[in-house]
Design an enzyme around this catalytic site. Structure first.
Site, short mmCIF file in Angstrom:
data_model
loop_
_atom_site.label_atom_id
_atom_site.label_comp_id
_atom_site.label_asym_id
_atom_site.label_seq_id
_atom_site.Cartn_x
_atom_site.Cartn_y
_atom_site.Cartn_z
CG ASP A 206 -1.97 1.06 1.21
OD1 ASP A 206 -1.97 1.87 0.27
OD2 ASP A 206 -2.78 1.10 2.15
CG HIS A 208 -1.85 4.95 3.31
ND1 HIS A 208 -2.05 6.06 4.09
CD2 HIS A 208 -2.76 4.05 3.71
CE1 HIS A 208 -3.04 5.85 4.95
NE2 HIS A 208 -3.50 4.62 4.73
CD GLU A 232 -4.76 -0.33 -0.83
OE1 GLU A 232 -5.47 0.39 -0.10
OE2 GLU A 232 -4.51 -1.53 -0.58
CD GLU A 258 -7.73 3.47 1.27
OE1 GLU A 258 -7.58 4.09 2.34
OE2 GLU A 258 -7.10 2.43 0.99
CG ASP A 280 -14.73 1.65 3.10
OD1 ASP A 280 -15.85 1.39 3.58
OD2 ASP A 280 -13.68 1.68 3.78
CG HIS A 307 -10.48 0.60 2.34
ND1 HIS A 307 -11.17 1.45 3.18
CD2 HIS A 307 -9.19 0.66 2.73
CE1 HIS A 307 -10.33 2.00 4.04
NE2 HIS A 307 -9.12 1.54 3.79
#
Length: 404
Positions: A206, A208, A232, A258, A280, A307
């Protein structure tokens, strides 16, 4: 706890839908702010059917609670089974639309309505979505650790718990143009993960949203020898127009989503060539919208891996969609994640058995509705304590803001 009931709703213009059976008329909508950082929604009908959902928006759940109260005015006194109509009105019934606060509020209500529908018809939600296409869903867990040795230890714990896949952050704070030490740190941590996992388990990495496009493109080829499951969120969502450049820079599957909240927001990244979409279910419009995102993703040969570092209701909602969705790859879950301070995922369910891991999977949920029974007494007690969870604010060495 906040609650909206039939006595507190305003009037709406236009003709009312046909009068529903009393059993499914929505009587009350309540919200519960529960540790560690979640917001639960409880909807009860005049006939006593109770549905639960999760409207968590990490760091902004108190704001979402207010949004749920406002949206409740649109559904109280109406038929809970008109789920699509409620979704349309909640998302489009105001001139100003969209965004994570509204979408999270809609998500919690939507999940609860599907829970009610399943209980009314005596079937799990996936049965109402067309029936199961699989018997179990593979799951993964998040692992922490700033040093390679710590990463290895944390992954070993997840493997011991029965998981066959994990996800890890690529790095902590990253400079806009990474130093050699920062790049080497990413590679060393992923290398440590692969050594523990071997060739029969997977590690997703990830970014992020902490990486600039330049950093992401520079590090991706360095990770290819370790064959990540996927990379990700290589860029922040507002820079989704750049993700195609990253996709073309690597052979590793790329994932994001997400922080995307609708089909319309997913369309550009699908067109850009991502391999895995990660909506999500507590942020992207609930079960109703994520089913549509999944269908859109299927057109682009993209897999779904929602997510879900959240609570049991969000997880159950994800799984219900997954059991009925052909292009469903794997499911994130947060049992034991470092964010869970003060409460754990299974603390709010009466029977944790349906959410247990079996050979790295969760077996198909069979109980009506979302398939989990909420411990209402525990939820009400937790709400009295509440929470005020906030994400950290990071800064670079020069004092400027850094992506978390």
């Amino acid at each position: 706890m906040t609650a909206i009931s039939t006595n507190s709703t305003g009037n709406t213009t236009g003709s009312d839908p046909a009068r529903p059976a009393a059993e499914t008329v929505i009587r009350t909508v309540e919200t519960f702010l529960v540790a560690p950082r979640w917001l639960f929604v409880r909807i009860e009908t005049e006939g006593g059917i109770v549905g639960w959902g999760e409207a968590t928006c990490e760091g902004r759940s108190e704001t979402v609670r207010t949004a749920v109260d406002q949206l409740a005015e649109l559904v109280v006194g109406r038929d809970a089974l008109r789920i699509e109509d409620h979704w349309q009105v909640m998302t489009k019934g105001s001139f100003y639309r969209g965004g994570p606060i509204l979408a999270s509020a809609v998500s919690g209500i939507d999940q609860a309505l599907w829970d009610i529908a399943g209980k009314h018809f005596g079937a799990p939600v996936h049965q109402l979505l067309g029936g199961p296409v699989r018997d179990r869903i593979r799951v993964y867990g998040w692992v922490g650790g700033d040093e390679p040795a710590e990463v290895a230890d944390h992954i070993a714990e997840q493997v011991e718990a029965g998981l066959t896949a994990v996800k890890m952050n690529a790095s902590g704070r990253m400079s806009p143009v990474a130093t050699v030490a920062e790049l080497d740190g990413v590679v060393e941590r992923v290398a440590a993960a692969r050594e523990v996992l071997g060739h029969h388990r997977d590690v997703a990495v990830d970014f992020h949203g902490r990486f600039t496009l330049a950093n992401a493109r520079r590090v991706a080829p360095l990770l290819e020898p370790f064959r990540p499951f996927f990379l990700e969120e290589p860029v922040v969502p507002e820079n989704s127009h750049l993700i195609g450049d990253f996709v073309r820079s690597t052979t590793t599957p790329v994932s994001t989503g997400e922080r995307l909240y609708s089909r319309q927001e997913f369309l550009p990244v699908l067109q850009a060539g991502i391999a895995v979409a990660q909506p999500d279910l507590s942020h992207a419009g609930g079960i109703t919208e994520v089913r549509k995102i999944a269908a859109l993703a299927e057109v682009y040969d993209v897999q779904l891996a929602p997510h879900c570092p959240l609570g049991p209701l969000a997880l159950a909602s994800c799984l219900q969609v997954g059991f009925a969705t052909p292009n469903y790859l794997i499911q994130e879950q947060s049992i034991g994640i470092h964010y869970n301070q003060g409460a754990e995922v299974l603390d709010y369910v009466v029977d944790p058995e349906p959410l247990q891991f079996v050979d790295g999977h969760i077996e198909r949920l069979t109980a009506p509705g979302l398939g989990v029974e909420v411990d209402e007494q525990a939820v009400r007690a937790a709400d009295k304590r509440g929470h005020a969870w906030r994400g950290p604010v990071w800064r670079h060495a020069d004092g400027s803001f850094a992506e978390w």
